[in-house]
Design a protein around this motif. Structure first.
Motif, PDB file in Angstrom:
ATOM      1  N   ASP A   1       8.135  15.792 -29.962  1.00 36.79           N
ATOM      2  CA  ASP A   1       6.988  16.696 -29.955  1.00 36.79           C
ATOM      3  C   ASP A   1       5.917  16.176 -28.997  1.00 36.79           C
ATOM      4  O   ASP A   1       5.357  16.924 -28.192  1.00 36.79           O
ATOM      5  CB  ASP A   1       6.441  16.769 -31.390  1.00 36.79           C
ATOM      6  CG  ASP A   1       5.516  17.936 -31.585  1.00 36.79           C
ATOM      7  OD1 ASP A   1       5.725  18.958 -30.929  1.00 36.79           O
ATOM      8  OD2 ASP A   1       4.579  17.813 -32.382  1.00 36.79           O
TER       9      ASP A   1
ATOM     10  N   LEU B   1       6.722  19.339 -39.191  1.00 38.48           N
ATOM     11  CA  LEU B   1       6.515  19.018 -37.792  1.00 38.48           C
ATOM     12  C   LEU B   1       6.504  20.270 -36.945  1.00 38.48           C
ATOM     13  O   LEU B   1       7.316  21.163 -37.135  1.00 38.48           O
ATOM     14  CB  LEU B   1       7.658  18.123 -37.282  1.00 38.48           C
ATOM     15  CG  LEU B   1       7.616  16.682 -37.729  1.00 38.48           C
ATOM     16  CD1 LEU B   1       8.837  15.960 -37.203  1.00 38.48           C
ATOM     17  CD2 LEU B   1       6.359  15.998 -37.255  1.00 38.48           C
TER      18      LEU B   1
ATOM     19  N   LYS C   1       3.760  16.251 -21.966  1.00 38.75           N
ATOM     20  CA  LYS C   1       4.477  16.184 -20.690  1.00 38.75           C
ATOM     21  C   LYS C   1       4.431  14.762 -20.135  1.00 38.75           C
ATOM     22  O   LYS C   1       4.183  14.522 -18.964  1.00 38.75           O
ATOM     23  CB  LYS C   1       3.855  17.133 -19.662  1.00 38.75           C
ATOM     24  CG  LYS C   1       3.692  18.559 -20.138  1.00 38.75           C
ATOM     25  CD  LYS C   1       4.953  19.355 -19.891  1.00 38.75           C
ATOM     26  CE  LYS C   1       4.750  20.839 -20.102  1.00 38.75           C
ATOM     27  NZ  LYS C   1       4.425  21.232 -21.427  1.00 38.75           N
TER      28      LYS C   1
ATOM     29  N   TYR D   1       8.732   3.471 -29.762  1.00 38.72           N
ATOM     30  CA  TYR D   1       8.483   2.874 -28.449  1.00 38.72           C
ATOM     31  C   TYR D   1       9.656   3.149 -27.508  1.00 38.72           C
ATOM     32  O   TYR D   1       9.461   3.450 -26.323  1.00 38.72           O
ATOM     33  CB  TYR D   1       8.253   1.357 -28.575  1.00 38.72           C
ATOM     34  CG  TYR D   1       8.087   0.728 -27.206  1.00 38.72           C
ATOM     35  CD1 TYR D   1       6.898   0.876 -26.502  1.00 38.72           C
ATOM     36  CD2 TYR D   1       9.153   0.063 -26.595  1.00 38.72           C
ATOM     37  CE1 TYR D   1       6.768   0.371 -25.216  1.00 38.72           C
ATOM     38  CE2 TYR D   1       9.025  -0.443 -25.312  1.00 38.72           C
ATOM     39  CZ  TYR D   1       7.828  -0.282 -24.627  1.00 38.72           C
ATOM     40  OH  TYR D   1       7.705  -0.766 -23.353  1.00 38.72           O
ATOM     41  N   SER D   2      10.852   3.072 -28.054  1.00 36.09           N
ATOM     42  CA  SER D   2      12.043   3.282 -27.220  1.00 36.09           C
ATOM     43  C   SER D   2      12.105   4.701 -26.675  1.00 36.09           C
ATOM     44  O   SER D   2      12.701   4.950 -25.637  1.00 36.09           O
ATOM     45  CB  SER D   2      13.307   2.997 -28.029  1.00 36.09           C
ATOM     46  OG  SER D   2      13.255   1.707 -28.561  1.00 36.09           O
TER      47      SER D   2
ATOM     48  N   ARG E   1       6.938  16.598 -25.399  1.00 36.71           N
ATOM     49  CA  ARG E   1       6.827  17.980 -24.927  1.00 36.71           C
ATOM     50  C   ARG E   1       5.378  18.397 -24.759  1.00 36.71           C
ATOM     51  O   ARG E   1       5.019  19.058 -23.795  1.00 36.71           O
ATOM     52  CB  ARG E   1       7.515  18.921 -25.914  1.00 36.71           C
ATOM     53  CG  ARG E   1       9.012  18.783 -25.851  1.00 36.71           C
ATOM     54  CD  ARG E   1       9.674  19.813 -26.731  1.00 36.71           C
ATOM     55  NE  ARG E   1      11.106  19.603 -26.684  1.00 36.71           N
ATOM     56  CZ  ARG E   1      11.860  19.328 -27.735  1.00 36.71           C
ATOM     57  NH1 ARG E   1      11.335  19.266 -28.924  1.00 36.71           N
ATOM     58  NH2 ARG E   1      13.152  19.141 -27.604  1.00 36.71           N
ATOM     59  N   ARG E   2       4.591  18.025 -25.745  1.00 37.19           N
ATOM     60  CA  ARG E   2       3.193  18.464 -25.698  1.00 37.19           C
ATOM     61  C   ARG E   2       2.436  17.807 -24.552  1.00 37.19           C
ATOM     62  O   ARG E   2       1.622  18.429 -23.903  1.00 37.19           O
ATOM     63  CB  ARG E   2       2.483  18.141 -27.014  1.00 37.19           C
ATOM     64  CG  ARG E   2       2.795  19.135 -28.094  1.00 37.19           C
ATOM     65  CD  ARG E   2       2.082  18.798 -29.381  1.00 37.19           C
ATOM     66  NE  ARG E   2       2.543  19.689 -30.429  1.00 37.19           N
ATOM     67  CZ  ARG E   2       2.047  20.889 -30.643  1.00 37.19           C
ATOM     68  NH1 ARG E   2       1.086  21.336 -29.889  1.00 37.19           N
ATOM     69  NH2 ARG E   2       2.518  21.641 -31.617  1.00 37.19           N
TER      70      ARG E   2
ATOM     71  N   VAL F   1      12.024  12.161 -38.811  1.00 39.14           N
ATOM     72  CA  VAL F   1      10.652  12.608 -38.567  1.00 39.14           C
ATOM     73  C   VAL F   1      10.057  11.875 -37.351  1.00 39.14           C
ATOM     74  O   VAL F   1       9.375  12.483 -36.522  1.00 39.14           O
ATOM     75  CB  VAL F   1       9.784  12.394 -39.834  1.00 39.14           C
ATOM     76  CG1 VAL F   1       8.322  12.638 -39.535  1.00 39.14           C
ATOM     77  CG2 VAL F   1      10.255  13.323 -40.936  1.00 39.14           C
TER      78      VAL F   1
ATOM     79  N   GLU G   1       7.061  22.233 -30.074  1.00 44.77           N
ATOM     80  CA  GLU G   1       6.702  23.260 -29.110  1.00 44.77           C
ATOM     81  C   GLU G   1       7.944  23.667 -28.331  1.00 44.77           C
ATOM     82  O   GLU G   1       8.689  22.821 -27.862  1.00 44.77           O
ATOM     83  CB  GLU G   1       5.652  22.720 -28.148  1.00 44.77           C
ATOM     84  CG  GLU G   1       5.017  23.825 -27.340  1.00 44.77           C
ATOM     85  CD  GLU G   1       3.811  23.322 -26.575  1.00 44.77           C
ATOM     86  OE1 GLU G   1       2.819  24.035 -26.525  1.00 44.77           O
ATOM     87  OE2 GLU G   1       3.867  22.212 -26.043  1.00 44.77           O
TER      88      GLU G   1
ATOM     89  N   GLU H   1      10.155  19.148 -42.616  1.00 36.99           N
ATOM     90  CA  GLU H   1       9.722  17.865 -42.081  1.00 36.99           C
ATOM     91  C   GLU H   1       8.284  17.899 -41.580  1.00 36.99           C
ATOM     92  O   GLU H   1       7.828  16.943 -40.970  1.00 36.99           O
ATOM     93  CB  GLU H   1      10.684  17.431 -40.990  1.00 36.99           C
ATOM     94  CG  GLU H   1      12.067  17.276 -41.586  1.00 36.99           C
ATOM     95  CD  GLU H   1      13.059  16.635 -40.668  1.00 36.99           C
ATOM     96  OE1 GLU H   1      12.692  16.285 -39.549  1.00 36.99           O
ATOM     97  OE2 GLU H   1      14.203  16.486 -41.102  1.00 36.99           O
TER      98      GLU H   1
ATOM     99  N   ASN I   1      11.552  13.365 -34.231  1.00 39.74           N
ATOM    100  CA  ASN I   1      10.944  14.681 -34.005  1.00 39.74           C
ATOM    101  C   ASN I   1       9.516  14.557 -33.480  1.00 39.74           C
ATOM    102  O   ASN I   1       9.102  15.284 -32.585  1.00 39.74           O
ATOM    103  CB  ASN I   1      10.922  15.492 -35.299  1.00 39.74           C
ATOM    104  CG  ASN I   1      12.291  16.000 -35.667  1.00 39.74           C
ATOM    105  OD1 ASN I   1      13.203  15.997 -34.844  1.00 39.74           O
ATOM    106  ND2 ASN I   1      12.462  16.416 -36.904  1.00 39.74           N
ATOM    107  N   ARG I   2       8.796  13.630 -34.086  1.00 40.91           N
ATOM    108  CA  ARG I   2       7.396  13.465 -33.674  1.00 40.91           C
ATOM    109  C   ARG I   2       7.322  13.007 -32.211  1.00 40.91           C
ATOM    110  O   ARG I   2       6.480  13.470 -31.451  1.00 40.91           O
ATOM    111  CB  ARG I   2       6.709  12.445 -34.598  1.00 40.91           C
ATOM    112  CG  ARG I   2       5.258  12.232 -34.289  1.00 40.91           C
ATOM    113  CD  ARG I   2       4.443  13.460 -34.625  1.00 40.91           C
ATOM    114  NE  ARG I   2       3.108  13.366 -34.086  1.00 40.91           N
ATOM    115  CZ  ARG I   2       2.585  14.227 -33.213  1.00 40.91           C
ATOM    116  NH1 ARG I   2       3.277  15.268 -32.803  1.00 40.91           N
ATOM    117  NH2 ARG I   2       1.355  14.072 -32.776  1.00 40.91           N
TER     118      ARG I   2
END
Lengths: 151, 245
Positions: A61, B182, A67, A14-15, A64-65, A54, B185, B180, A57-58
């Motif tokens: 991701d 993942l 926007k 959430y942060s 980025r995906r 993870v 992009e 990981e 990273n998620r």
């Protein structure tokens, strides 16, 4: 497993994402990755670090995906914090942290709120320790400018 | 940061029912996986229509050599199809085209000792017999290239010790961190538009990093997979384009 990490991961996601639904999706994805991958860990700290990494990273991701989060209204964040029982003074501080650019926000949260030492933040974010320190310093400066006081 | 702020942060908790929703998703996925039981690569490659439907040459790319660590941890071989015009180029930082899938019959070595790109082909070899990441393509790789008749397989073997650029007409490019699981992009950060193509800077990653590059397009199917092979100590890349799925 769920009880140990769900809240922590949700908080972290959430942060970063600043949207409850996105954070929930991210947490679900992290657990799915865990169950697909079945990683093995040396100890609990290692396991926790994996989950955090993870999750970060998620979230990145997703940012980025999609926007997303160019500008989540502050009122939404404050509503969420108020619903969680955070008083207005602390809500102001947290909202200021959440208002930082992503790259500063993540290291600030991991270091100051999740209380990871710089070395571990560096490992979690795949950064050098000096880069983490620089981001923390810059993040503090921005917070000071935003809040008008030192924390 | 004072303790009150930390305490306030920890008041944020997961919404009710999240754990149940996660468990339900996991159960659903397990059921789907059990029902599917398809080859791993079918779930890996991103489907899309190809811009090069009239593929005169189909190149079978074998991936899954040592160190790839794919889903179930086994080293498997899989066949993927590559169109005849996949528009994939490997370029140096200076903009030199070091290799492309259109020159798949060539064995190309970059001018610098650090950057060595090989496109190795083997036609008419059944997947089980091919050894794209093995001894036959090791070293210079030259003996494998166009010298085999009936080339139908292609493998990009890439040694990257300086940043290189992959160029494609696809719309996105991601790095997949196998450790990981993942996708990340890269395009949003690194994309450079050149004549409608994408250029993505790929920096060498740390020790033991295993990652893939995926390119996908709304209309075309093309992908490059980059795998850092710890055993070989270098990056192995393969590219593909799929039609008809």
């Amino acid at each position: 497993m769920f009880e140990r990490y769900t809240d922590m991961l949700y908080r972290l996601c959430y942060s970063i994402l600043l949207q409850k639904e996105d954070a929930e999706d991210a947490v679900q994805d992290v657990f799915l990755i865990y169950f697909r991958k079945h990683p093995t860990f040396a100890d609990e700290e290692h396991e926790k670090a994996w989950f955090i990494r993870v999750a970060v990273n998620r979230c990145r991701d997703m940012l980025r995906r999609n926007k997303i989060r160019a500008g989540v209204p502050l009122s939404e964040v404050e509503e969420t914090l108020a619903a969680a029982g955070v008083d207005s003074e602390e809500s102001e501080v947290l909202a200021a942290i959440y208002g930082l650019p992503e790259k500063y926000r993540i290291v600030m949260i991991l270091h100051y709120l999740e209380e990871y030492p710089v070395k571990q933040v560096a490992e979690l974010c795949k950064l050098t320790q000096s880069a983490v320190k620089m981001r923390l310093a810059r993040g503090r400066e921005m917070l000071k400018a935003s809040l008008g006081r030192e924390l | 940061m004072n303790k009150n702020t930390i305490d306030a942060y920890h008041k944020i908790t997961a919404p009710e029912g999240l754990q149940e929703r996660i468990e339900a998703r996991i159960r659903a996925e397990q059921a789907a996986t059990a029902a599917r039981r398809s080859p791993w690569w079918k779930g890996v490659w991103v489907p899309a229509a190809t811009a090069f439907a009239a593929a005169a040459i189909c190149l079978a790319v074998w991936a899954g050599g040592a160190g790839t660590g794919r889903q179930d941890g086994e080293n498997r071989m899989a066949e993927m199809r590559l169109g005849d015009s996949p528009s994939v180029q490997l370029m140096s930082e200076r903009g030199e085209v070091l290799g492309s899938s259109q020159t798949v019959l060539d064995v190309y070595s970059g001018e610098t000792a650090d950057l060595n790109v090989m496109l190795v082909s083997a036609r008419g070899v059944a997947p089980a017999e091919a050894d794209p990441f093995g001894q036959e393509t090791d070293g210079s790789g030259q003996k494998d290239s166009a010298k085999r008749s009936g080339v139908r397989a292609a493998v990009f073997q890439v040694t990257v010790t300086e940043p290189v650029t992959f160029r494609t007409d696809s719309e996105s490019l991601s790095v997949y961190d196998v450790n990981e699981m993942l996708w990340t992009e890269l395009c949003s950060e690194l994309i450079l538009e050149t004549d409608g193509e994408l250029c993505v800077l790929l920096s060498p990653m740390g020790d033991g990093e295993v990652f893939y590059i995926e390119m996908s397009s709304a209309e075309g199917q093309s992908e490059i997979q980059i795998v850092y092979d710890e055993t070989a100590g270098r990056y192995l890349a393969s590219c593909q384009e799929i039609t008809g799925e």
